[in-house]
Design an enzyme around this catalytic site. Structure first.
Site, PDB file in Angstrom:
ATOM      1  N   THR A 186      13.627   3.859  10.306  1.00 15.22           N
ATOM      2  CA  THR A 186      14.576   2.919  10.930  1.00 15.22           C
ATOM      3  C   THR A 186      14.090   1.827  10.017  1.00 15.22           C
ATOM      4  O   THR A 186      12.898   1.337  10.058  1.00 15.22           O
ATOM      5  CB  THR A 186      14.434   2.735  12.338  1.00 15.22           C
ATOM      6  OG1 THR A 186      14.957   3.954  12.634  1.00 15.22           O
ATOM      7  CG2 THR A 186      15.452   1.524  12.734  1.00 15.22           C
TER       8      THR A 186
ATOM      9  N   GLN B  51       0.043  -9.804  -6.203  1.00 10.46           N
ATOM     10  CA  GLN B  51      -0.530 -11.077  -6.285  1.00 10.46           C
ATOM     11  C   GLN B  51       0.210 -11.988  -7.297  1.00 10.46           C
ATOM     12  O   GLN B  51       0.151 -13.195  -7.436  1.00 10.46           O
ATOM     13  CB  GLN B  51      -1.914 -11.117  -6.817  1.00 10.46           C
ATOM     14  CG  GLN B  51      -2.908 -10.293  -5.931  1.00 10.46           C
ATOM     15  CD  GLN B  51      -3.194 -11.082  -4.527  1.00 10.46           C
ATOM     16  OE1 GLN B  51      -2.928 -12.111  -4.626  1.00 10.46           O
ATOM     17  NE2 GLN B  51      -3.608 -10.331  -3.637  1.00 10.46           N
TER      18      GLN B  51
ATOM     19  N   THR C 226       0.760  -1.081   0.150  1.00  8.18           N
ATOM     20  CA  THR C 226      -0.030  -0.121  -0.085  1.00  8.18           C
ATOM     21  C   THR C 226       0.877   1.431  -0.015  1.00  8.18           C
ATOM     22  O   THR C 226       0.716   2.254  -0.752  1.00  8.18           O
ATOM     23  CB  THR C 226      -0.911  -0.059   1.190  1.00  8.18           C
ATOM     24  OG1 THR C 226      -1.784  -1.161   1.102  1.00  8.18           O
ATOM     25  CG2 THR C 226      -1.813   1.228   1.140  1.00  8.18           C
TER      26      THR C 226
ATOM     27  N   CYS D 294     -22.706  -6.967   0.936  1.00 13.19           N
ATOM     28  CA  CYS D 294     -23.098  -7.199   2.676  1.00 13.19           C
ATOM     29  C   CYS D 294     -21.845  -7.273   3.223  1.00 13.19           C
ATOM     30  O   CYS D 294     -22.079  -7.241   4.590  1.00 13.19           O
ATOM     31  CB  CYS D 294     -24.176  -8.549   2.488  1.00 13.19           C
ATOM     32  SG  CYS D 294     -25.633  -8.622   1.621  1.00 13.19           S
TER      33      CYS D 294
ATOM     34  N   SER E 282       4.728  -7.038  -1.839  1.00 14.25           N
ATOM     35  CA  SER E 282       4.509  -7.280  -0.307  1.00 14.25           C
ATOM     36  C   SER E 282       5.064  -8.466   0.066  1.00 14.25           C
ATOM     37  O   SER E 282       5.076  -9.645  -0.355  1.00 14.25           O
ATOM     38  CB  SER E 282       2.949  -7.149  -0.111  1.00 14.25           C
ATOM     39  OG  SER E 282       2.749  -7.588   1.252  1.00 14.25           O
TER      40      SER E 282
ATOM     41  N   HIS F   2       3.735 -10.266   2.903  1.00 17.53           N
ATOM     42  CA  HIS F   2       2.674 -11.338   3.378  1.00 17.53           C
ATOM     43  C   HIS F   2       2.090 -12.092   2.529  1.00 17.53           C
ATOM     44  O   HIS F   2       1.187 -12.965   2.916  1.00 17.53           O
ATOM     45  CB  HIS F   2       1.842 -10.503   4.550  1.00 17.53           C
ATOM     46  CG  HIS F   2       0.754  -9.699   3.934  1.00 17.53           C
ATOM     47  ND1 HIS F   2      -0.471  -9.926   4.038  1.00 17.53           N
ATOM     48  CD2 HIS F   2       0.868  -8.506   3.212  1.00 17.53           C
ATOM     49  CE1 HIS F   2      -1.322  -9.190   3.279  1.00 17.53           C
ATOM     50  NE2 HIS F   2      -0.373  -8.196   2.884  1.00 17.53           N
TER      51      HIS F   2
END
Lengths: 402, 121
Positions: free
Chosen positions: A250, A192, A75, A335, A212, A214
């Site tokens: 850092t 991805q 991000t 939803c 990324s 993770h």
């Protein structure tokens, strides 16, 4: 009591940290805790670890070590790529530089672009995608202007797994750039894609690339922005001058070590194994459940992604029941979102809100087994049948589409 | 995210399914999220004798449908008409804020069914 199964089919959201990766990280918390900027031995030790991870990343991307910048995650990398290039161009006197992106980008790309446009600091073209979820290179070419400074198109989509024609876009931009005074930079969010696709930056023709930790069996909170040497970009985070003055703060040494190790462990075999199981899941679902649609191109697709619309069964309800039975998935249904609006990706491929409403995403990982897929194929048909009964759904006999 | 009671009603919904020869049907939907709810009524001397629902929707849409049928059963039409979304939420214990509109949809479907009954009788 029998322990509840945990079948994790949400690997596009995040992945478990590989035990080898966490073992490599562990010493950097309480033993080798130095600040990589310190001159003493502990600092030197941390610096060496950071630079080793940088080399591992550079090897993977086929670039120079000095072109790899560590960040707090993709991000940040995306925000930096968009905001940094736009700011630099503005400082060179280009008023309202033109940016091009696609309608199915991650929000970490879309939102910074939209904010720049809203503030009047840039002009923006958001390319549509076709019904298979792919950007058309011809459309992109048509949208390029004299003042275009950046094209940002993701490598593979996180929801429907479609793989964008990055190489072709790279070639197009290279050809166009040969005759231009101001270069058009090319950014791709490869978050991805990293697990399954070759990400050599020269083959792709990209100038900036986000990834990324993770999503590749590494830790959360660490990522990379690759910047081709000479890329005109301002820093996003200032103060302290870390990462050659381009990204202060850092260094997250343990995280960076984990990211480097995770990248080193990526192997092409990973995709083949996952694809076999994914195809088993797709075939099984289309065979055993009527009125199902597979969303997105099957050919140009990550090997670990399967994304369905189950008519008459709302997505959040499906995800909820699966979760109670130990199977973890996700949905693009309104939803399940905080905003009560359906996934922008599904809207972009032309799905009506009713179709997004019934969507479920399964993303497999290297830890997924055939027995797990068998279990899902066993429990899913009655779950869908039951929800359809509650909904009073009558089969319309939709032919499977893929 | 969901309370025990919501999960109970989702997993074992009460009064679920289409009714044969209902006296009236009411339908409500949420165009924003796509949920659709139908409520069937059988009425005798101004009182709801039987009630059932069909809902295409999320966990909370199904749970609120189930709950409102429980609240309305055996009530007079005048009483049932006064059931508010807050009553449904209170009976369920709790609903996530983003899901409170589902209770509103259940109330709307019931009101519509009562209104349709009064129109035709």
């Amino acid at each position: 009591m029998k322990a509840l199964k945990k079948i994790y089919l949400d690997n596009a959201a995040t992945t478990p940290v590989d035990p080898v990766v966490s073992a490599k990280m562990r010493p950097y918390f309480s033993q080798k805790y130095g600040n990589a900027s310190s001159v003493h031995q502990l600092g030197e030790e941390a610096r060496r670890a950071v630079e080793a991870a940088r080399r591992q990343t550079a090897n993977f991307l086929g670039c120079l070590s000095e072109e790899v910048y560590f960040t707090s995650g993709a991000t940040e990398s995306d925000n930096w790529a968009i905001g940094g290039v736009a700011e630099k161009m503005a400082s060179r006197g280009i008023k309202k530089p033109h940016l091009i992106t696609s309608a199915i980008e991650h929000k970490a790309v879309l939102e910074p672009c939209q904010v720049l446009e809203k503030k009047g600091w840039a002009e923006l073209t958001v390319l549509p995608v076709n019904k298979d979820g792919l950007v058309e290179v011809k459309e992109l070419e048509k949208s390029i202007r004299k003042d275009t400074v950046l094209v940002s198109v993701m490598f593979a989509n996180s929801e429907i797994g479609t793989i964008q024609p990055i190489k072709e876009i790279g070639q197009l931009l290279k050809k166009l750039n040969a005759g231009r005074k101001e270069k058009i930079y090319f950014h791709t969010d490869a978050v991805q894609a990293i697990n399954y696709l070759s990400c050599k930056v020269d083959e792709l023709g990209v100038d900036l690339l986000s990834l990324s930790g993770h999503k590749i069996y590494g830790p959360k909170g660490v990522g990379v922005l690759y910047l081709r040497k000479g890329t005109a970009i301002s820093p996003l985070i200032r103060g302290g001058g870390h990462e050659r003055g381009m990204r202060s703060g850092t260094e997250n040494v343990a995280g960076i070590v984990g990211l480097g190790e995770a990248i080193k462990r990526i192997s092409p075999a990973r995709g083949a194994q996952v694809k076999k199981l994914r195809n088993k899941l797709i075939t099984g679902i289309l065979k055993d459940i009527p009125d199902v649609i597979l969303n997105g191109s099957l050919r140009e697709r990550l090997p670990n992604n399967a994304h369905f619309s189950f008519a008459g069964a709302e997505g959040e309800s499906v995800v909820f029941v699966l979760s109670r039975k130990g199977v973890f998935t996700s949905t693009g249904s309104a939803c399940a979102s905080h905003s009560l609006s359906p996934s922008h990706v599904l809207s972009a491929i032309g799905l009506a809100p009713e179709q997004s409403h019934i969507s479920v995403r399964f993303t497999l990982g290297k830890q997924t087994t055939a027995a797990e897929i068998d279990y899902v194929l066993r429990i899913l048909p009655p779950i869908i049948e039951r929800l359809r009964k509650i909904a009073g759904y009558k089969s319309v006999k939709v032919r499977p589409r893929y | 995210m969901y309370s025990k009671k919501v999960i109970q009603h989702f997993q074992n919904p009460k009064n679920m399914g289409k009714m044969k020869n209902p006296d009236s049907v009411g339908e409500a939907g949420n165009p924003q999220c796509g949920d659709v709810m139908k409520i069937y009524l059988k009425v005798s001397v101004g009182r709801i004798k039987d009630i059932s629902f069909e809902t295409m929707g999320c966990v909370s849409a199904i749970a609120t449908s189930s709950m409102i049928t429980e609240l309305a059963k055996e009530r007079t039409l005048a009483e049932a008409e006064k059931i508010t979304y807050q009553d449904v939420v209170n009976e369920l214990g709790e609903l996530p804020p983003v899901k409170v509109h589902c209770a509103g949809m259940a109330v709307a479907a019931l009101k519509k069914a009562i209104e349709n009954y009064c129109k035709s009788h």
